[in-house]
Design a protein around this motif. Structure first.
Motif, short mmCIF file in Angstrom:
data_model
loop_
_atom_site.label_atom_id
_atom_site.label_comp_id
_atom_site.label_asym_id
_atom_site.label_seq_id
_atom_site.Cartn_x
_atom_site.Cartn_y
_atom_site.Cartn_z
N TRP A 15 -24.46 1.93 -14.34
CA TRP A 15 -23.96 2.11 -13.42
C TRP A 15 -25.03 4.29 -14.10
O TRP A 15 -25.00 4.42 -14.94
CB TRP A 15 -23.08 2.58 -13.39
CG TRP A 15 -22.05 1.98 -12.97
CD1 TRP A 15 -21.42 0.93 -14.02
CD2 TRP A 15 -21.65 1.48 -11.65
NE1 TRP A 15 -20.82 0.08 -13.10
CE2 TRP A 15 -20.89 0.41 -11.20
CE3 TRP A 15 -22.60 2.52 -9.98
CZ2 TRP A 15 -20.49 -0.04 -10.55
CZ3 TRP A 15 -21.47 1.65 -9.27
CH2 TRP A 15 -21.00 0.20 -9.32
N PHE A 16 -26.08 3.92 -12.78
CA PHE A 16 -26.51 5.72 -13.28
C PHE A 16 -26.15 6.75 -11.81
O PHE A 16 -25.82 6.21 -10.49
CB PHE A 16 -28.18 5.31 -12.96
CG PHE A 16 -28.15 4.78 -13.91
CD1 PHE A 16 -28.55 3.59 -13.74
CD2 PHE A 16 -29.55 5.46 -14.62
CE1 PHE A 16 -29.23 2.82 -15.28
CE2 PHE A 16 -30.36 5.16 -15.89
CZ PHE A 16 -30.37 3.50 -15.74
N ARG A 17 -26.19 7.93 -11.90
CA ARG A 17 -25.66 8.28 -10.59
C ARG A 17 -26.57 9.77 -10.21
O ARG A 17 -27.11 10.80 -11.74
CB ARG A 17 -24.33 9.27 -10.83
CG ARG A 17 -23.71 10.39 -12.33
CD ARG A 17 -22.57 10.52 -11.84
NE ARG A 17 -22.19 11.80 -13.47
CZ ARG A 17 -21.60 12.02 -14.06
NH1 ARG A 17 -20.08 12.09 -13.56
NH2 ARG A 17 -22.03 12.94 -14.73
N GLN A 18 -26.55 10.52 -9.48
CA GLN A 18 -27.86 11.34 -9.08
C GLN A 18 -26.93 12.52 -8.23
O GLN A 18 -26.23 11.96 -7.36
CB GLN A 18 -28.96 11.15 -8.67
CG GLN A 18 -29.67 11.81 -8.02
CD GLN A 18 -31.19 11.24 -7.72
OE1 GLN A 18 -31.73 10.30 -7.28
NE2 GLN A 18 -32.70 11.80 -7.91
N ALA A 19 -26.71 13.79 -9.17
CA ALA A 19 -26.44 14.97 -7.49
C ALA A 19 -27.47 15.35 -6.61
O ALA A 19 -28.42 15.06 -7.46
CB ALA A 19 -25.16 15.76 -8.30
N PRO A 20 -26.96 16.25 -5.89
CA PRO A 20 -28.04 16.45 -4.79
C PRO A 20 -28.58 17.92 -5.60
O PRO A 20 -28.18 18.46 -6.71
CB PRO A 20 -27.40 17.16 -4.59
CG PRO A 20 -26.44 16.40 -3.59
CD PRO A 20 -25.66 15.92 -5.18
#
Length: 122
Positions: A36-41
């Motif tokens: 899993w990867f994540r990206q915040a604004p």
């Protein structure tokens, strides 16, 4: 081809929990490494956790250690991310990714899901 489909995102208050799922279909032999990867604004995408070699090993970002757990159900070609004690800084779009080898995984996984949104309010 390999398809990855995520589910389980949503909105919770700080301290709450969510479980994300990622199910692979098609060329599932390419899923020796899944994670899993994540990206915040406004921020770069970051690696959250991954699992490899049939759950022989796992790795986590320092920011989620002790709170998130990645697991795998090989029979269902599914990887889970149990997220506990969620914080507002965990907010972002969470993407499932996969690849067949460490070399490919390290250079950036080739296979991605569409993402599922996680929002944690304070």
């Amino acid at each position: 081809q390999l398809q990855l489909v995520e589910s389980g995102g949503g909105s919770v208050q700080a301290g709450g929990s969510l479980r994300l799922s990622c199910t692979a279909s098609g060329d599932t032999y390419k899923t020796n490494y899944m994670g899993w990867f994540r990206q915040a604004p406004g921020k770069e995408r970051e690696k959250v956790a991954y699992i490899y070699a049939g759950a022989a090993g796992t790795d986590y970002a320092d920011s989620v250690k002790g709170r998130f757990t990645i697991s795998q159900d090989s029979a269902k070609n599914t990887v889970y991310l149990q997220m506990n004690d969620l914080k507002p800084e965990d907010t972002g779009m969470y993407y499932c990714a996969a690849d067949s080898s460490l070399g490919h995984w390290s250079r950036g996984p080739r296979y991605w899901g569409q993402g599922t949104q996680v929002t944690v309010s304070s």
